[in-house]
Design an enzyme around this catalytic site. Structure first.
Site, mmCIF file in Angstrom:
data_model
loop_
_atom_site.group_PDB
_atom_site.id
_atom_site.type_symbol
_atom_site.label_atom_id
_atom_site.label_comp_id
_atom_site.label_asym_id
_atom_site.label_seq_id
_atom_site.Cartn_x
_atom_site.Cartn_y
_atom_site.Cartn_z
ATOM 1 C CE1 TYR A 56 -3.303 -2.752 0.252
ATOM 2 C CE2 TYR A 56 -3.665 -2.224 2.562
ATOM 3 C CZ TYR A 56 -3.976 -2.966 1.443
ATOM 4 O OH TYR A 56 -4.961 -3.920 1.517
ATOM 5 C CG LEU A 206 -19.369 0.961 3.917
ATOM 6 C CD1 LEU A 206 -18.991 2.315 4.491
ATOM 7 C CD2 LEU A 206 -20.867 0.720 4.082
ATOM 8 N NE ARG A 208 -12.278 -1.924 -4.069
ATOM 9 C CZ ARG A 208 -12.685 -3.183 -3.914
ATOM 10 N NH1 ARG A 208 -13.983 -3.459 -3.970
ATOM 11 N NH2 ARG A 208 -11.828 -4.149 -3.697
ATOM 12 N N GLY A 209 -17.090 2.578 -0.900
ATOM 13 C CA GLY A 209 -17.886 3.801 -0.805
ATOM 14 C C GLY A 209 -19.148 3.801 -1.632
ATOM 15 C CB SER A 212 -20.668 4.944 1.845
ATOM 16 O OG SER A 212 -20.657 5.970 0.853
ATOM 17 N N GLY A 213 -23.821 5.522 0.927
ATOM 18 C CA GLY A 213 -24.828 6.570 0.996
ATOM 19 C C GLY A 213 -24.255 7.942 0.745
#
Length: 330
Positions: A56, A206, A208-209, A212-213
């Site tokens: 990473y 989620l 990767r978002g 997530s909303g």
């Protein structure tokens, strides 16, 4: 903070973990100070499991965690490290190397970057097609005997590979994507883990978002994995966001957020499943922690299933070129 044990012989960890990958540029630029503050807030809230990978940011993430842990009690933190992925100078991925000699080299660098004497859970990030899993796990088992590793984990492995690995050394957990719209593990992989007493640390809860909303298809600056993710592509993302809106209606009825109900759904699938949240800001972390207070009844679960049916997502969870490296998809 509730805790649970990973596997039959693994470490005791918090009921939710913090995934740190997004703090090192995988989803566009991240704020270093806010990232460290988020790790501190997670530790203060009782999160003990921090997940990273030596690739990473080509080591950036491990050094960031080292900085965040300065002055903290290292023995109260469970560090989970993935290894084996190769990077090139441009930041691209160049394959995988899980040879025993390579794993010994990789962990030497991780120990130095993290500033620790041992790693709590060490795991190959993917199955190296050129190296039998028995050889890779055997090499990490030697590191356990030498005190450099406490427990062994797996990542994105299929059921057969999991069984072969567990025959060499006890496996604490399988780290794999699992969410309302990524449920491939339910057919064979999750049953195999339960048969062997292996926990699941679920990343991408989620997506990767996406669920997530909060996701807005406005794009981000810098490198962002989502720019190549099939589920975020035109034609797919619109359909996926329709699922999010259906989930939002359910969340609002319960007085919670979309992210909270999505995380709570993963946690409700079993006590042997630990959601790994990828928050890189304190406000998103606080929202995610609120999922621990969400109780889903059988009726709630049925309503969610009806709103977001299995296999309802449009697009694969990785581009085809990357799916080819996933033993869990074979």
């Amino acid at each position: 903070m509730q805790t649970t044990r990973l596997g039959k012989t693994g470490p005791e960890v918090s009921a939710i973990g913090l995934g740190c990958m997004g703090m090192s540029g995988m989803y566009g630029p991240a704020d270093r100070a806010e990232s460290i503050a988020t790790i501190h807030a997670a530790l203060d809230a009782g999160i003990t499991l921090l997940d990273t990978g030596d690739f990473y940011g080509m080591g950036h993430n491990e050094m960031l965690i080292r900085e965040a842990l300065q002055g903290k009690d290292r023995d109260k933190v469970v560090l989970s490290v993935k290894t084996g992925a190769l990077r090139d100078p441009k930041g691209g991925f160049a394959g995988y190397d899980a040879r025993p000699v390579a794993l010994r080299n990789f962990i030497a660098y991780s120990l130095q970057r993290l500033g620790v004497d041992y790693i709590d859970i060490y795991r190959p990030s993917r199955l190296d097609p050129a190296v039998p899993i028995e050889e890779s796990i055997g090499a990490i088992a030697d590191l356990v005997k030498e005190g450099y590793v406490r427990h062994i984990g797996l990542s994105e492995m299929g059921a057969e590979t999991i069984r072969r690995a567990a025959a060499v050394h006890p496996i604490a957990d399988l780290q794999i994507e699992y969410s309302l719209i990524s449920r491939g593990i339910e057919a064979d992989i999750l049953p195999a883990c339960r048969e062997l007493g292996i926990s699941v640390t679920a990343y991408g809860v989620l997506s990767r978002g996406l669920i997530s909303g909060h996701w807005q298809p406005s794009g981000t600056s810098g490198f962002d994995f989502r720019a190549m993710s099939p589920r975020f592509q035109p034609g797919n993302v619109e359909k996926n966001l329709e699922l999010v809106e259906a989930l939002r209606s359910i969340a609002e009825e319960k007085g919670v957020t979309v992210a909270q109900i999505a995380i709570a759904w993963v946690a409700a699938q079993g006590k042997d499943i630990v959601p790994i949240i990828g928050a890189r800001r304190r406000d998103r972390l606080a929202e995610s922690l609120g999922a621990l207070d969400v109780r889903l009844t059988p009726e709630d679960l049925a309503t969610i299933e009806n709103a977001v049916p299995k296999d309802a997502a449009a697009g694969g969870r990785y581009p085809e070129s990357q799916l080819a490296h996933l033993d869990s998809e074979k």
